[in-house]
Write an enzyme that holds these catalytic residues in place. Sequence first.
Site, mmCIF file in Angstrom:
data_model
loop_
_atom_site.group_PDB
_atom_site.id
_atom_site.type_symbol
_atom_site.label_atom_id
_atom_site.label_comp_id
_atom_site.label_asym_id
_atom_site.label_seq_id
_atom_site.Cartn_x
_atom_site.Cartn_y
_atom_site.Cartn_z
ATOM 1 N N HIS A 55 0.819 -1.212 0.000
ATOM 2 C CA HIS A 55 0.000 0.000 0.000
ATOM 3 C C HIS A 55 0.858 1.270 0.000
ATOM 4 O O HIS A 55 0.312 2.368 0.089
ATOM 5 C CB HIS A 55 -0.933 0.007 1.218
ATOM 6 C CG HIS A 55 -1.869 -1.155 1.255
ATOM 7 N ND1 HIS A 55 -3.104 -1.154 0.649
ATOM 8 C CD2 HIS A 55 -1.739 -2.380 1.809
ATOM 9 C CE1 HIS A 55 -3.698 -2.319 0.837
ATOM 10 N NE2 HIS A 55 -2.886 -3.082 1.538
ATOM 11 N N ASP A 61 -5.789 -1.779 -4.412
ATOM 12 C CA ASP A 61 -6.268 -2.687 -3.374
ATOM 13 C C ASP A 61 -6.944 -3.888 -4.020
ATOM 14 O O ASP A 61 -7.660 -3.757 -5.018
ATOM 15 C CB ASP A 61 -7.312 -2.001 -2.487
ATOM 16 C CG ASP A 61 -6.706 -1.073 -1.452
ATOM 17 O OD1 ASP A 61 -5.470 -1.052 -1.315
ATOM 18 O OD2 ASP A 61 -7.481 -0.365 -0.781
ATOM 19 N N HIS A 65 -8.093 -7.275 0.771
ATOM 20 C CA HIS A 65 -7.695 -6.265 1.754
ATOM 21 C C HIS A 65 -8.816 -5.979 2.744
ATOM 22 O O HIS A 65 -8.557 -5.640 3.900
ATOM 23 C CB HIS A 65 -7.297 -4.988 1.012
ATOM 24 C CG HIS A 65 -6.856 -3.858 1.882
ATOM 25 N ND1 HIS A 65 -5.983 -3.998 2.926
ATOM 26 C CD2 HIS A 65 -7.190 -2.520 1.860
ATOM 27 C CE1 HIS A 65 -5.782 -2.828 3.507
ATOM 28 N NE2 HIS A 65 -6.509 -1.924 2.882
ATOM 29 N N HIS A 166 -14.939 1.017 1.195
ATOM 30 C CA HIS A 166 -14.325 -0.241 0.766
ATOM 31 C C HIS A 166 -15.375 -1.349 0.663
ATOM 32 O O HIS A 166 -15.344 -2.164 -0.264
ATOM 33 C CB HIS A 166 -13.226 -0.665 1.742
ATOM 34 C CG HIS A 166 -11.924 0.043 1.561
ATOM 35 N ND1 HIS A 166 -11.610 1.196 2.224
ATOM 36 C CD2 HIS A 166 -10.845 -0.251 0.777
ATOM 37 C CE1 HIS A 166 -10.392 1.584 1.881
ATOM 38 N NE2 HIS A 166 -9.902 0.728 0.998
ATOM 39 N N GLU A 178 -5.349 4.059 -5.190
ATOM 40 C CA GLU A 178 -5.162 5.069 -4.144
ATOM 41 C C GLU A 178 -3.749 5.635 -4.220
ATOM 42 O O GLU A 178 -2.857 5.046 -4.817
ATOM 43 C CB GLU A 178 -5.405 4.443 -2.763
ATOM 44 C CG GLU A 178 -6.838 3.955 -2.580
ATOM 45 C CD GLU A 178 -7.055 3.102 -1.344
ATOM 46 O OE1 GLU A 178 -8.177 3.111 -0.811
ATOM 47 O OE2 GLU A 178 -6.098 2.409 -0.914
#
Length: 214
Positions: A55, A61, A65, A166, A178
């Site tokens: 990360h 992701d 996760h 999420h 991200e």
Amino acid sequence: MSTSAQDHRRIWDISPSVSPDSPIFPGDEPYALRWTAQLAADCPVNLSAITLSPHVGAHADAPLHYANGAASVGELDLAPYLGPCRVIHAIDCGPLIHINHLQHAAQALPARVLVRCCTKASETWQPEFSAFAPETVAWLAQQGVRLIGLDTPSVDPASSKSLDSHQQLLRLNLRVLENLVLDEVAEGDYELIALPLKLSGACASPVRAILRAF
């Protein structure tokens, strides 16, 4: 467009440098590099080894996760990470990106949407940053979007324990990027290329994310 013309399309590198100084969530493994071999009379190469949380820096992701038993990053279809993309500005939108922050650029959305929240992406860890409101994630999915991204550390606030956005990604089978850097990117449509590595069993992967002009 000819192959020659395609080769000269402008590219925006939207990935931050990864270094020991890269901002990370508290508890994440920072980037570190060590040399396992170095050029010498009896050694023909320099050889390095690295450790880091997947990360750190720009990353994708995986559902694993935020859900036990869900797909790891090495199992993901690459199609969402490559193709037409729209960058939408919601600079200084506050703690959450709401639907009204995006509606000005929402006509005929492509399958990938990146949101610029920052005038300049932070180079240090800052616990206060813009994240997605869960209803915004759902609304984007309703428009046919399959991947969302932003220039902050997470689609959820740093203090969140429920990770509502999420969980929306999981429910709607969306992919996410991200920690992008969109400082120099104007609103508009581009080609996104941000392929995750085929890391077996991992919860995320670094990406070298770029945008390319059509």
